[in-house]
Scaffold this motif. Sequence first.
Motif, short mmCIF file in Angstrom:
data_model
loop_
_atom_site.label_atom_id
_atom_site.label_comp_id
_atom_site.label_asym_id
_atom_site.label_seq_id
_atom_site.Cartn_x
_atom_site.Cartn_y
_atom_site.Cartn_z
N HIS A 82 -7.28 0.18 11.25
CA HIS A 82 -5.52 -0.05 10.98
C HIS A 82 -4.94 0.90 11.87
CE1 HIS A 82 -4.60 -3.50 8.78
NE2 HIS A 82 -5.60 -3.99 10.27
N ALA A 83 -5.26 2.29 11.70
CA ALA A 83 -4.43 3.48 11.17
C ALA A 83 -5.27 3.95 12.48
CB ALA A 83 -4.84 5.10 10.32
N LEU A 87 -2.47 4.87 15.23
CA LEU A 87 -2.18 6.15 15.92
C LEU A 87 -2.19 6.84 17.81
CD1 LEU A 87 -4.02 8.35 12.91
CD2 LEU A 87 -1.45 7.71 13.87
N ALA A 103 -2.24 0.37 6.67
CA ALA A 103 -3.66 1.06 6.57
C ALA A 103 -3.98 1.72 5.35
CB ALA A 103 -3.03 2.89 6.73
N ASP A 108 -3.30 8.11 5.15
CA ASP A 108 -3.47 6.94 7.40
C ASP A 108 -1.76 6.25 7.32
OD1 ASP A 108 -5.83 8.51 7.59
OD2 ASP A 108 -6.40 6.53 7.48
N GLY A 109 -1.54 6.51 6.48
CA GLY A 109 -0.21 5.14 6.17
C GLY A 109 0.75 6.38 6.74
N LYS A 111 0.57 9.03 8.55
CA LYS A 111 0.16 10.19 9.49
C LYS A 111 1.21 8.52 10.81
CE LYS A 111 -4.18 12.17 8.64
NZ LYS A 111 -5.62 11.72 9.02
N ILE A 112 0.34 7.32 11.09
CA ILE A 112 0.98 6.25 11.08
C ILE A 112 2.63 6.36 11.42
CG2 ILE A 112 1.09 3.97 11.82
CD1 ILE A 112 -0.96 3.61 10.00
#
Length: 370
Positions: A82-83, A87, A103, A108-109, A111-112
Amino acid sequence: MSAGSEATKIRIGMVGAGNISGQYLAVIERLPILELVAVADLDQQRAAAVAEKYGARALTVAELVASDDVDVVLNLTLPAAHAEVALQAIAAGKTVYGEKPLAATLEDGNKIIEAARAAGVRVGSAPDTVLGTGIQTARKAVDDGVIGSPIAATATMVTPGHERWHPNPDFYYQPGGGPVLDMGPYYVSALITILGPVRRVIAEASHTRTTRTIGSGDRAGESFDVAVDTHVTGVLVHESGVLSTVVMSFDAAASKASNIEVHGTDGSLIVPDPNRFDGDVSVHPVGGEWSVLPVSAGYRDAGRGYGIADLAVTPADQQIRASGDLALHALDVMLSFLRSASDGVAVEVETSCERPAPVPLGDAPGGVTR
């Protein structure tokens, strides 16, 4: 992407053409505000077949996110990807709408969401079941004081495991899967929508089987390893002080418990399955009896993909309902729940979010269906 029935049609590039894609494709066909223009999948033949059927183009992921005619990248990949896909799309200046969870990790969440803010694009995320008449009618009942002041809630999801029906169930039992991250998004997002964000969690978990056996499809009879806890239970402490008791299991045969119940000073509410868009909402006032409330809020006859259409008609200066912020908070709650179970301590939830705006009773975003 403006409000109202004159909103611009949203051109969708879909990454991932697996089992869940059929439900999205049915909604894209039904809502004139949505149009499928491109498809990418690890299985190029599958992508080509879907593209041919729906009048779209089969592309690689890189080609899809770079395409000028793609407005929204619909990310239906496995949770572990997902991530990465989100991205890529954000870096190309695309709005992203993804399957749950946002994510596989909170890092990672974040970061998105941070990348989207920096790029000036929006992030939406499943589950958009919270936009249907079931959850929204329950929310309106709570907001209208039908059960008085909310005190507590329960959420129960039990199943013997997805390997009984899914032909390739391995990912449900790997990091990023398990009952909490697979089915929890429906329940946690519904609880946040009805009762507001969560500030602390405490949980326990068990992992009773190290292997599972596939029950259907070409791989029936094949065993695979289990790397996550498969029965998790505990309490969410909402910022409002409401306590939600949660049971998420891939180990139990069945349950007669309601999917979600909300209890207040003046009555109790049964909320329908948050994995669905509709369903009866029942109320039991103190000293009274159970009765079904009339449908009073939410999108009628909704399906997976209504979150994208709702995004399309939400003004740029307003938070979308099935938002990345809500999905990030739900992910944080679920990962904190798992961390609490692993470490044996209460865990403070790092994030919060705005409670999404209610959905008035109505038909599809954009006003019409085919």
